[in-house]
Design a protein around this motif. Structure first.
Motif, PDB file in Angstrom:
ATOM      1  N   PHE A  15      69.467  28.114  44.572  1.00 40.71           N
ATOM      2  CA  PHE A  15      68.693  28.774  43.326  1.00 40.71           C
ATOM      3  C   PHE A  15      68.398  30.317  44.253  1.00 40.71           C
ATOM      4  CE2 PHE A  15      67.571  23.852  43.748  1.00 40.71           C
ATOM      5  CZ  PHE A  15      67.812  23.928  41.946  1.00 40.71           C
ATOM      6  N   GLY A  72      71.017  32.605  44.444  1.00 38.33           N
ATOM      7  CA  GLY A  72      71.401  33.245  44.221  1.00 38.33           C
ATOM      8  C   GLY A  72      72.416  33.743  44.493  1.00 38.33           C
ATOM      9  N   GLU A 122      77.711  30.818  43.472  1.00 33.02           N
ATOM     10  CA  GLU A 122      78.207  30.244  42.093  1.00 33.02           C
ATOM     11  C   GLU A 122      79.076  29.202  42.701  1.00 33.02           C
ATOM     12  OE1 GLU A 122      76.541  30.177  39.649  1.00 33.02           O
ATOM     13  OE2 GLU A 122      75.054  31.826  39.360  1.00 33.02           O
ATOM     14  N   PRO A 139      73.883  30.141  28.472  1.00 28.91           N
ATOM     15  CA  PRO A 139      73.285  30.133  30.112  1.00 28.91           C
ATOM     16  C   PRO A 139      73.545  31.090  31.177  1.00 28.91           C
ATOM     17  CG  PRO A 139      75.268  28.583  29.608  1.00 28.91           C
ATOM     18  CD  PRO A 139      74.939  29.061  28.315  1.00 28.91           C
ATOM     19  N   HIS A 151      72.244  34.302  30.479  1.00 25.63           N
ATOM     20  CA  HIS A 151      70.998  34.579  31.015  1.00 25.63           C
ATOM     21  C   HIS A 151      69.792  34.468  32.242  1.00 25.63           C
ATOM     22  CE1 HIS A 151      70.740  36.458  26.570  1.00 25.63           C
ATOM     23  NE2 HIS A 151      71.176  35.815  26.395  1.00 25.63           N
ATOM     24  N   ASP A 152      69.775  32.850  32.806  1.00 28.45           N
ATOM     25  CA  ASP A 152      69.409  32.180  33.717  1.00 28.45           C
ATOM     26  C   ASP A 152      70.567  32.997  34.868  1.00 28.45           C
ATOM     27  OD1 ASP A 152      67.230  31.297  32.320  1.00 28.45           O
ATOM     28  OD2 ASP A 152      68.073  29.106  31.923  1.00 28.45           O
ATOM     29  N   ARG A 153      71.599  32.669  34.974  1.00 29.11           N
ATOM     30  CA  ARG A 153      72.780  32.925  35.879  1.00 29.11           C
ATOM     31  C   ARG A 153      72.145  34.253  36.004  1.00 29.11           C
ATOM     32  NH1 ARG A 153      78.280  30.415  34.879  1.00 29.11           N
ATOM     33  NH2 ARG A 153      78.822  30.295  36.607  1.00 29.11           N
ATOM     34  N   ALA A 199      69.715  36.298  35.863  1.00 26.53           N
ATOM     35  CA  ALA A 199      68.147  36.683  36.818  1.00 26.53           C
ATOM     36  C   ALA A 199      68.865  35.920  38.114  1.00 26.53           C
ATOM     37  CB  ALA A 199      67.583  35.789  36.220  1.00 26.53           C
ATOM     38  N   ARG A 200      69.569  34.800  38.309  1.00 25.98           N
ATOM     39  CA  ARG A 200      69.535  34.584  39.633  1.00 25.98           C
ATOM     40  C   ARG A 200      70.373  35.516  40.182  1.00 25.98           C
ATOM     41  NH1 ARG A 200      71.276  29.449  38.566  1.00 25.98           N
ATOM     42  NH2 ARG A 200      73.244  30.083  38.203  1.00 25.98           N
ATOM     43  N   SER A 201      71.585  35.864  39.799  1.00 26.19           N
ATOM     44  CA  SER A 201      71.956  36.788  40.786  1.00 26.19           C
ATOM     45  C   SER A 201      71.805  37.964  41.481  1.00 26.19           C
ATOM     46  CB  SER A 201      73.446  36.603  39.544  1.00 26.19           C
ATOM     47  OG  SER A 201      73.581  37.647  38.758  1.00 26.19           O
TER      48      SER A 201
END
Length: 432
Positions: A208, A210, A213, A270, A272-274, A276-278
């Motif tokens: 969560f 980041g 992955e 998917p 976009h959220d990835r 932001a997390r990274s």
């Protein structure tokens, strides 16, 4: 549910998959929705049984003289899970939702269980119509390559260099017993348990945050060998959900321009959220407005690197998607070859003089790999292949051992060769 009841359920699900030619995930989901009494552990165990049966569908069917779902599950219990006949018989009591008792024929076949005298495609658990391609790719090792593809896959993660280091993530996940990847400097590996399941990494705080992955080490490796550098202009032309996009951003140290697009814009959702997390800050997502629209027109002739993660049959991922190999048909291969030619032509328009294309598939089939490159070079003047050894020499780590797996134009990774999913990489340079 008891172990025996789970076996009965797996036979039922497998009957649905085979009878209706359905993806395994859809059949398992429907079964679970209609059987609310089954808990999450039950559903996971049943899924593991189903996928294991599909891994060995051809060899189990041969050894059990039947391709009925019951025969395939019984054969898998003997051939893959190594259960003795007495253990299987105990599970097949016919009581309390257990499968019916073993027949005399089943007992005899399980006792003599073997597919060693079967044709090569059966021993390898590869669809018969694809067997000539496997033999062309791997020669005398084709059976062993197919058998490796029929084994269970480990779970790999890629440590996100923008937020963490491998030793830090390994320490945080020490309870799950991580192993350092053999090839990628960012990889950690987790072996599946006896039931085929691995740790639930996507519930970990580091995920969560980041810090990592989920990504197969082979996917990490071909992305690294593509040669993106900080400050470059890079295009991920078939980005999908963005696994390689995120890896590219980390390799570029968040410096330069990185464009992510896909002909099917829905697949990009998917990402976009990835992102932001990274913490990846250099990615520009370009969504096509229509089938013929080129969202990267302003980048044409300017890209230092275009990564083509080409649409393919996915034969290199059969460890993770064992049902897919029994559903693929010759028409699908022909369609993918056409798609590959189109996406390579598109990449050629985007790369700058002196820049390069990195062509990647998750395929083991020469038609999608070397033959696709041969066809591209034959009709696209101004491009030349980069010798695999040159691509390896320019990498950040010593990958010289991978030169053993060179093909005419690229590199072929596989579960048997490199312990990864089956990936192919070829690099092409545009003349100045």
């Amino acid at each position: 549910m008891t172990p025996a009841a789970r076996i009965s359920a797996a036979i039922e699900v497998l009957d649905d998959i085979i009878g209706r030619r359905r993806p395994a995930a859809d059949a398992l989901k429907d079964w679970g929705l209609s059987r609310r009494f089954a808990g999450s552990k039950d559903r996971a165990a049943i899924a593991s049984l189903v996928y294991d049966a599909l891994r060995r569908k051809a060899s189990s069917g041969y050894a059990m003289a039947s391709e009925e779902p019951r025969a395939l599950v019984l054969g898998m219990l003997a051939g893959l899970r190594g259960l003795a006949v007495a253990e299987i018989a105990e599970l097949c009591s016919g009581e309390n939702h257990a499968p019916g008792r073993l027949s005399d024929d089943e007992t005899a076949l399980l006792t003599a269980f073997s597919a060693g005298d079967a044709p090569g495609w059966i021993q390898a658990d590869v669809p018969e119509w694809l067997w000539p391609s496997f033999e062309a790719a791997f020669g005398q090792a084709a059976i062993e390559e197919g058998q490796a593809l029929a084994a269970r896959a480990p779970i790999d993660l890629r440590v996100n260099r923008l937020k963490a280091r491998r030793r830090e993530v390994a320490a945080a996940l020490a309870h799950a017993q991580p192993e350092e990847g053999a090839w990628s400097p960012d990889a950690l590996r987790f072996q599946p348990g006896h039931d085929g399941r691995g740790p639930s990494l996507q519930t970990e705080p580091g995920f969560f945050a980041g810090a990592f992955e989920i990504q197969d080490e082979g996917s990490q490796l071909v992305t690294l060998l593509a040669g993106a550098r900080p400050g470059d202009t890079v295009v991920d032309l078939c980005a999908g959900a963005g696994g390689k996009t995120l890896a590219l951003a980390a390799l570029m140290a968040n410096r330069g321009n990185l464009y992510a697009t896909d002909l099917d814009g829905r697949r990009l959702a998917p990402l976009h959220d990835r992102l932001a997390r990274s913490g990846a800050a250099i990615v520009d997502i370009r969504i096509p407005r229509s089938r013929g629209h080129e969202p990267l027109e302003d980048v044409a002739g300017k890209a230092d690197l275009v990564l083509v993660d080409a649409p393919c049959t996915g034969s290199g991922t059969w460890r993770r998607n064992p049902d897919a190999k029994w559903r693929v048909r010759p028409g699908a291969l022909a369609e993918r070859i056409k798609d590959q030619a189109e996406v390579l032509a598109r990449a050629a328009r985007l790369v700058r003089p002196g820049g390069r294309i990195a062509y990647v598939t998750c395929s083991m089939l020469p038609e999608e790999n070397d033959e696709a490159i041969r066809a591209f070079l034959g009709k696209t003047p101004g491009f030349a292949p980069i010798a695999p050894i040159d691509a390896l020499t320019g990498a950040e780590s010593d990958f010289s051992l991978l030169a053993r797996f060179a093909t005419e134009f690229g590199l072929q990774l596989s579960p048997r060769r490199t312990g990864t999913d089956g990936f192919y990489l070829a690099c092409l340079r545009r003349g100045d």
